[in-house]
Design an enzyme around this catalytic site. Structure first.
Site, mmCIF file in Angstrom:
data_model
loop_
_atom_site.group_PDB
_atom_site.id
_atom_site.type_symbol
_atom_site.label_atom_id
_atom_site.label_comp_id
_atom_site.label_asym_id
_atom_site.label_seq_id
_atom_site.Cartn_x
_atom_site.Cartn_y
_atom_site.Cartn_z
ATOM 1 N N HIS A 181 0.840 -1.197 0.000
ATOM 2 C CA HIS A 181 0.000 0.000 0.000
ATOM 3 C C HIS A 181 0.873 1.243 0.000
ATOM 4 O O HIS A 181 1.899 1.307 0.686
ATOM 5 C CB HIS A 181 -0.906 0.005 1.239
ATOM 6 C CG HIS A 181 -2.064 0.941 1.121
ATOM 7 N ND1 HIS A 181 -1.954 2.285 1.372
ATOM 8 C CD2 HIS A 181 -3.358 0.714 0.768
ATOM 9 C CE1 HIS A 181 -3.129 2.865 1.183
ATOM 10 N NE2 HIS A 181 -4.006 1.933 0.823
ATOM 11 N N HIS A 182 0.452 2.235 -0.788
ATOM 12 C CA HIS A 182 1.278 3.432 -0.950
ATOM 13 C C HIS A 182 1.424 4.212 0.349
ATOM 14 O O HIS A 182 2.334 5.046 0.499
ATOM 15 C CB HIS A 182 0.675 4.339 -2.024
ATOM 16 C CG HIS A 182 1.691 5.130 -2.784
ATOM 17 N ND1 HIS A 182 2.755 5.763 -2.188
ATOM 18 C CD2 HIS A 182 1.819 5.395 -4.109
ATOM 19 C CE1 HIS A 182 3.484 6.384 -3.097
ATOM 20 N NE2 HIS A 182 2.937 6.177 -4.269
ATOM 21 N N SER A 183 0.554 3.994 1.322
ATOM 22 C CA SER A 183 0.674 4.710 2.595
ATOM 23 C C SER A 183 1.932 4.313 3.351
ATOM 24 O O SER A 183 2.359 5.028 4.256
ATOM 25 C CB SER A 183 -0.557 4.440 3.469
ATOM 26 O OG SER A 183 -0.657 3.063 3.788
#
Length: 391
Positions: free
Chosen positions: A99-101
């Site tokens: 996930h890009h987070s």
């Protein structure tokens, strides 16, 4: 977006992990949790007939299906999907979904490289290209003995930098508010983020790209240096540069390079990327995640294509004793119909496309066009070199 990384650099203890939870106010936050590695190692069950007929497409189809499936937010947001059968490129394949987070492309790739070792010498980290030296008047502080013209040129470079930055920042905010790219075949009409994205790749010769770069006197910037992980900030350090994308036909293939070089040289004399990074940080801290996401989505929706590039090792590396044949990073969240990523590794550049299947049904032909275009540009650069030698 969080600055916390689920993994720690190689050798760091204890291992920490975080999952996303919703608090009583409905806001997402990070909470420590226990990592069960088995939950993150996924071995898909694919149709044996499809695998036997075309193993490359079987992997490609499965990875495309991941773009429509949400990640399990009850546990750390990373997955390893393992395909234990040979394809045309490797004896086995791992599709890593993160996930890009958890981080931007640079920090995640640096983390991956920190977990690998040189195939030639497993006791050391992989060798990375040396960091380039900065050139240009702004980086060359004039000596006290320098002439008046040298001092004026140095001061003028700051004036140009300030002017270009103001122009680019105004253009950036105009893109968020009202400025849109015209609709072309590249522009996506449906901005649904759950739209299926197909991720495909093709190899290019790094030597050919360097040949064109040297022939056209272009500059390149390397981003990571082996053994210098402390220089990389973990998490998301996002910045944006808006580049004009010209669609047209030229009789000379090198005209595409000349026009692109002119645009990039102009952008190098600007602090646009620094300002957009700071603006993203301020918007996130002042208005919160939802507002920042909405603004980011609006800005991306008003553009046509996203480009990104990463620098990889200059030698073959191993991951847990397994030689890595290729690295092809990409993303499928942005609402654009086409995202282009370039990744260097040893003597190749992997061009990786994340594309909307509805817009680009003939994606194999699109990849062939990249290869053919580079060949035409390289041949034109070769003729240019021969002409200069004769002159």
């Amino acid at each position: 977006m969080s600055r916390r990384s689920i993994w720690s650099p190689a050798g760091a203890t204890p291992r920490r992990a975080y999952a996303q939870v919703t608090d009583k106010d409905g806001n997402l936050r990070w909470a420590p949790t226990t990592v069960n590695v088995d939950n993150h190692l996924i071995r898909p069950t694919l149709d044996p007939a499809a695998v036997a007929a075309n193993p490359d497409k079987a992997v490609e189809d499965y990875v495309a299906s991941l773009s429509t499936l949400p990640m399990d937010r009850s546990q750390p947001l990373w997955e390893f999907h393992l395909f234990d059968f040979p394809t045309s490129e490797a004896t086995s394949t791992a599709a890593i979904r993160v996930h890009h987070s958890l981080g931007d492309g640079m920090s995640l790739l640096t983390l991956l490289m920190a977990c690998t070792r040189s195939a030639a010498d497993p006791t050391r980290l992989p060798a990375m290209p040396p960091l380039p030296s900065r050139t240009g008047a702004i980086y060359q502080r004039p000596r006290p003995s320098a002439g008046v013209l040298a001092i004026v040129a140095w001061v003028w470079s700051f004036v140009v930098l300030a002017w270009h930055t103001v122009v680019d920042v105004v253009g950036f905010f105009a893109t968020i508010l009202f400025l849109k790219d015209p609709h072309t075949l590249f522009k996506r009409v449906n901005h649904a983020e759950t739209q299926r994205k197909r991720i495909v790749h093709r190899r290019l010769s790094l030597d050919d790209v360097k040949f064109v770069k040297n022939a056209m006197k272009c500059a390149c910037v390397d981003m990571i240096k082996s053994g210098k992980e402390s220089h990389v900030k973990w998490g998301n350090e996002l910045g944006f540069i808006i580049l004009p994308f010209f669609i047209g036909m030229h009789s000379d293939p090198l005209d595409y390079v000349r026009k692109g070089k002119k645009v990039v040289d102009r952008k190098k004399s600007s602090l646009e990327v620094v300002f957009t990074h700071v603006a993203a940080e301020v918007i996130f801290k002042v208005f919160g995640l939802k507002a920042a996401s909405a603004i980011f989505h609006r800005m991306i929706s008003h553009t046509t294509i996203s480009f990104a590039n990463m620098t990889g090792p200059v030698e073959q590396v191993e991951f847990c004793g397994h030689p890595i044949v290729f690295i092809a990073p990409s993303g499928y969240g942005p609402p654009e119909a086409l995202t282009v990523n370039y990744q260097s590794y040893v003597n190749t550049i992997m061009i990786n496309l994340a594309l909307d299947e509805g817009h680009f049904p003939d994606y194999d032909e699109l990849l062939d066009d990249f290869v053919e275009s580079l060949e035409h540009i390289k041949n034109a650069a070769s003729r240019l070199g021969m002409h200069h030698r004769k002159a």
